[in-house]
Design a protein around this motif. Structure first.
Motif, short mmCIF file in Angstrom:
data_model
loop_
_atom_site.label_atom_id
_atom_site.label_comp_id
_atom_site.label_asym_id
_atom_site.label_seq_id
_atom_site.Cartn_x
_atom_site.Cartn_y
_atom_site.Cartn_z
N GLY A 459 -4.53 -3.33 -1.73
CA GLY A 459 -4.91 -2.17 -0.94
C GLY A 459 -4.64 -0.89 -1.69
O GLY A 459 -4.31 -0.87 -2.88
N ILE A 460 -4.72 0.22 -0.99
CA ILE A 460 -4.67 1.54 -1.62
C ILE A 460 -3.31 1.86 -2.22
O ILE A 460 -3.19 2.75 -3.08
N THR A 461 -2.27 1.12 -1.84
CA THR A 461 -0.94 1.41 -2.38
C THR A 461 -0.87 1.22 -3.90
O THR A 461 0.06 1.72 -4.54
N ILE A 462 -1.84 0.52 -4.47
CA ILE A 462 -1.85 0.34 -5.92
C ILE A 462 -1.94 1.69 -6.64
O ILE A 462 -1.48 1.83 -7.77
N LEU A 463 -2.52 2.71 -5.97
CA LEU A 463 -2.65 4.01 -6.61
C LEU A 463 -1.30 4.62 -6.95
O LEU A 463 -1.16 5.34 -7.95
N ASP A 464 -0.29 4.35 -6.12
CA ASP A 464 1.03 4.93 -6.38
C ASP A 464 1.57 4.54 -7.75
O ASP A 464 2.24 5.34 -8.42
N THR A 465 1.28 3.31 -8.17
CA THR A 465 1.75 2.84 -9.48
C THR A 465 1.24 3.75 -10.59
O THR A 465 2.00 4.18 -11.48
N PHE A 466 -0.03 4.08 -10.53
CA PHE A 466 -0.65 4.87 -11.60
C PHE A 466 -0.33 6.36 -11.44
O PHE A 466 -0.20 7.07 -12.45
#
Length: 1003
Positions: A459-466
């Motif tokens: 889901g969209i939480t992957i954006l936090d990593t980057f």
């Protein structure tokens, strides 16, 4: 070639030998070709058998090779001429020859060809030589060619194998490998007809003991390494064949499985490593079901051995030699074969394999340029994530227990990719060849695909990593890491477009400090990093609709990037996206945008793509102006920029000694940087800019449409204050076209400008009067380049235009024009594109302009109709399909007023028999299978709508010009009944009858 006349066949054996020797010696290509042709005729002649027998014992190796080849030719072409005794004599001869070869240590050239000859014999007489491997082995061991019938039934293969010499074993391996390789190439129909699998199957019990002897740990010390290598190669051939046997007949060659364990042991033998590694990688990739659970357990244990650790460390340390890469592909093939188990089993040994496979993404060196295992490893992890998605969505509810460990492995793989895919310095990157540069960019795109797949898991939480990584990179001023972090964030615009929390995440990267960093002229940020930030801006341009505070600085970044030629293409596209998505917000800045563009044209060398995109962006703001009259002034300013390029183009041309010569040079040379090519570039760019302006003036796709609004558009752009703008646009296009229209790109671009107006629902500056469009179209003649594009524009015109006063006269003029163009083609095949578009134009007239078509000049109309029939019987698929569409539409026209219905019926009565003949000509054998669906449509319509159709089809089916002599009169009659007994419109039985009637659907 004294003494031998190449014009006729040799008359003596000496002449034949002379030709063979001559064939394999250097010489003139035409002499060699003629010699080869003569020898091939000799091989196919009745004397071929005698010559092959006579040459088998010749002292020259090349002659013996030719003898074996001649046997193969005769077996493939003339085996049926042999009687039962001839078959036995031939087999006895070939095996005796093989025995001599083994005894005389014949080289592989002749031996391998002789093995192929024995395989060719098997293909022809497999029923009488089923136990071919055992028979050949026995004959070689006793050094005597005995009849197949004399082979002892109780003979133990193991006893033969125990004392077999190396040379004999080598010959058997060559024959057994060739046998299954050639059978495996056989097409399925022949395989079933001759039952080759059933003939090969009994031989597996005889070849397995021989392979086992040479690949097991107990292989005799006297075994030559070449024989052991050939044994392993033979095993690979039989395993590969077993896959084909399993697919075709569900046959399992079970005895082969006892060899997998000793074959695995061969991996540790340096002399056998290459062959063994290739075999296991191939079987794991294509037929992993061949291996048993015990085999996989042995392979798992191999992963934890010092042997694996040593080779693995060499690979990830940057050793990409052939054998090291082989090892890497073997690991990945094992991963693919056990993908499901690796993903869902959390035992340490499975997790260790995933660590190993993830480590392949972190090998030393840049991907493609140095690291050759990265891309295959990335493909594995893409498959791994796809497998995760399938499993997670198939079970629903809470994630299974294996989900989190699998997810962590993917996150680690992503981390490795981010490090590996950081761009090198511009100097290093530019030193690579174009293949490596393209491959590196392709690898980044593949990585983007992996991220998009993984988004479905996280889901969209992957954006936090980057985003977190980007901020870390900013703090450390690690521009390469910042670039790849921005690249990763920019992968997801389509994925997160409908996420409610999208803006919350984007606000973490579009912050004051980040944007100020790129605005700050004192920060020497590399162009690659700026480019990725620009990509981020245009990917999420609509974010700034609701988050306006940073929009001015974002625009400053974008226009600042225009100063760098390397960033200009990305920056100009970003201008377009921002202006298009934020047009209402930016409308007050329209004047500033126009001023900025003027400054850019004075201070930077913009190419036509940059100009087109920036103008289209600025014109998006003009489109947002509420009142039509207020659009005129800024639109005129944009047109001034375009006009300047047109005038520059004409000025350059006029400065040449001869305008005619300059235009010819321009047409012939598309790549030069001469003044004439510069003029062409300016003219082409001007038309592209006009098309971009026209596109931008169209209402946005997300704008609501009032379905009840009456068609009473304003005449402002036609007869009011906007009319001069429209006339100016028309003049600009026609001036460029009249001057540079001998070049195809100009024709394309001009047509594309007019198409912008065709898409409009309301009057506008690009919505030209029909007479103006016709004036442009009628300029085109038979010699006009890209004529198909011009006719295609006419098709779009008649489809989009609303009927009105005077249109029939324009349609009639266009019909005359189309008729002249098609008559100049003489036949559809001379220019299929023109033919297709010309016929499509006629179809577009139905039914809206049917009266114009039916009232068209009779000779011209007759020619057009006959042209469509000629296209229907031609070989070019596109005109044929267009003609089928025309006649399907014409026949299916609804009832018309009497003044139209009568001429329609006259046309059908005259054309009906010809149309039926054309359709049957195609269905009877002339058409490709892919064309039958389209051709069945006019046939169905003719059957359903016309009472005389049975008589027409009967004449076509039973006439002398029926295209195939393979279809009997009875079959044609049956086909006729099938299609003419059906009277329900669009009944699918008609299409079924086409496909079921043998010969009538054969292409």
């Amino acid at each position: 070639m004294a003494g031998v006349d190449l014009g006729q066949l040799p008359t003596s054996l000496e002449e034949v030998v002379h030709l063979i020797v001559q064939l394999y010696q250097p010489g003139a290509p035409e002499v060699i070709a003629k010699t080869q042709e003569t020898l091939q005729k000799l091989q196919r002649s009745p004397d071929g058998w005698r010559i092959a027998y006579s040459l088998a014992n010749h002292e020259d190796q090349q002659v013996r090779f030719f003898a074996a080849l001649t046997f193969i030719v005769k077996l493939n072409t003339d085996a049926k001429s042999l009687g039962e005794e001839d078959e036995k004599v031939l087999l006895h001869t070939l095996i005796s020859w093989m025995i001599r070869c083994v005894q005389n240590s014949e080289g592989p050239l002749v031996m391998r060809k002789l093995c192929s000859t024995l395989v060719a014999y098997f293909f022809q007489f497999s029923a009488s030589w089923i136990k071919c491997v055992k028979h050949l082995m026995y004959c070689l061991c006793i050094k005597e060619a005995i009849p197949y019938e004399a082979l002892p039934d109780t003979l133990d293969t193991q006893a033969l194998v125990s004392d077999i010499p190396n040379a004999t074993a080598m010959a058997i391996f060559w024959f057994a490998s060739s046998l299954v390789e050639e059978v495996g190439k056989t097409d399925s129909n022949s395989m079933k007809q001759h039952k080759f699998h059933q003939s090969v199957l009994p031989n597996v019990d005889d070849i397995v003991p021989l392979i086992s002897k040479y690949i097991s740990n107990t292989a005799p010390v006297t075994a030559d390494i070449k024989v052991r290598q050939e044994a392993l190669t033979c095993f690979q051939a039989w395993v590969s064949y077993s896959h084909r046997a399993f697919i075709d007949d569900a046959i399992m060659l079970e005895p082969l499985r006892i060899l997998t364990k000793p074959a695995i042991m061969c991996l540790a033998d340096d002399n056998l490593y290459e062959i063994a590694m290739e075999m296991f990688a191939d079987v794991l990739s294509n037929y992993s079901k061949f291996f048993s659970e015990d085999d996989f357990q042995l392979l798992y244990s191999l992963f934890n051995s010092p042997w694996t650790e040593g080779r693995y460390q060499r690979l990830v340390g940057g050793d990409f030699d052939f054998d090291s890469l082989q090892f890497g592909h073997f690991l990945l093939a094992f991963g693919d074969a056990t993908l499901q188990e690796l993903a869902t089993n959390t035992e340490p040994r499975f997790q260790q394999v995933l660590v190993v496979l993830g480590g392949l993404l972190a090998a030393e060196g840049y991907p493609i340029h140095e690291d050759k295992i990265f891309v295959p490893a990335l493909e594995f992890w893409n498959s791994f994530v796809e497998n995760m998605i399938d499993d997670v969505f198939s079970v629903g509810g809470n994630h299974p227990h294996w989900f989190e460990p699998a997810k962590m492995h993917v996150i680690q793989a992503i981390e490795s990719c981010m490090r590996k895919l950081q761009f090198p310095s511009p100097q290093v990157f530019s030193s690579w060849d174009s293949v490596d540069r393209t491959g590196f960019k392709d690898a980044r795109r593949d990585f983007g695909d992996l991220l998009q797949q993984f988004y479905l898991v996280t889901g969209i939480t992957i954006l936090d990593t980057f985003i977190d990584r980007a901020h870390d990179a900013i703090r450390s001023r690690d521009w390469a890491d910042l670039e790849v972090s921005l690249f990763c964030i920019g992968v997801f615009p389509d994925n997160i477009a409908d996420e409610e929390s999208r803006d919350k995440f984007l606000s973490k990267i579009f912050t004051g400090p980040v944007i100020s960093l790129f605005v700050d002229p004192n920060q020497e940020i590399p162009a690659r990093t700026v480019q990725s930030f620009l990509s981020l801006i245009h990917g999420y341009a609509d974010y700034f609709q609701q988050n306006t505070e940073f929009l001015p600085n974002v625009l400053n970044i974008v226009f600042g990037a225009m100063a760098n030629p390397a960033l200009r293409p990305k920056a100009s596209y970003t201008v377009l996206r921002l202006c298009s998505d934020c047009r209402n917000l930016l409308l007050p800045e329209l004047g500033a945008f126009l001023q900025q563009y003027q400054s850019l044209t004075l201070n930077a060398s913009l190419d036509k793509d940059d100009k087109e995109q920036i103008m289209q962006g600025i014109c998006s703001l003009i489109q947002a102006i509420p009142e039509e009259q207020d659009k005129v002034a800024p639109l005129e300013q944009l047109l001034n920029f375009v006009d300047r390029d047109i005038e520059d183009s004409f000025r350059i041309l006029s400065s040449q000694p001869s305008l005619e010569v300059a235009l010819k040079d321009m047409k012939d040379d598309k790549t030069s940087s001469s003044p004439t090519s510069t003029a062409l570039e300016l003219g082409h760019g001007a038309l592209r800019c006009l098309a971009g302006i026209g596109h931008a003036l169209q209402a946005p796709n997300d704008q609501p449409v009032d379905l009840e609004e009456k068609e009473t558009g304003s005449d402002f752009w036609i007869a009011g204050g906007g009319a001069p703008v429209q006339r100016r646009i028309f003049s600009m296009v026609t001036r460029v076209y009249d001057t540079l229209g001998s070049h195809g790109d100009i024709v394309d671009a001009a047509c594309y400008v007019w198409r912008q107006g065709f898409r409009e629902l309301e009057p506008g500056p690009f919505v030209m009067a029909p007479s103006m469009i016709a004036e442009f179209l009628l300029k085109a003649g038979p010699q006009t380049p890209r004529l198909g594009c011009v006719i295609g524009t006419a098709c779009s015109f008649v489809t989009s235009h609303k009927s009105g006063d005077g249109i029939n006269q324009i349609i009639d003029a266009l019909l005359n024009w189309i008729s002249r163009l098609l008559q100049a083609q003489e036949k559809p095949s001379n220019d299929p594109e023109v033919a297709q578009n010309g016929i499509d134009f006629l179809t577009r007239l139905l039914p809206k302009y049917l009266d114009a078509l039916m009232n068209h000049d009779s000779p011209s109309l007759e020619y057009l109709l006959m042209f469509t029939l000629n296209a229907l019987t031609g070989s070019d698929p596109l005109p044929k399909i267009a003609a089928a569409d025309f006649w399907s539409t014409f026949i299916n026209l609804p009832s018309q007023p009497d003044q139209l219905q009568a001429p329609i019926e006259n046309v059908i009565k005259l054309v009906g028999p010809l149309l039926a003949r054309a359709l049957i000509y195609n269905i009877g054998g002339h058409a490709a299978r892919s064309e039958l669906d389209k051709l069945s449509e006019p046939l169905k319509k003719l059957v359903v709508r016309q009472i005389d159709s049975k008589r027409w089809f009967e004449a076509a089916l039973l006439g002398e010009d029926f295209p195939s002599d393979k279809v009997s009169t009875q079959d044609r009659t049956i086909f006729l009944e099938k299609i003419t007994n059906i009277r329900e419109r669009d009944n699918p039985q008609i299409r079924g009858s086409l496909s079921r009637t043998e010969g009538l659907s054969e292409s």
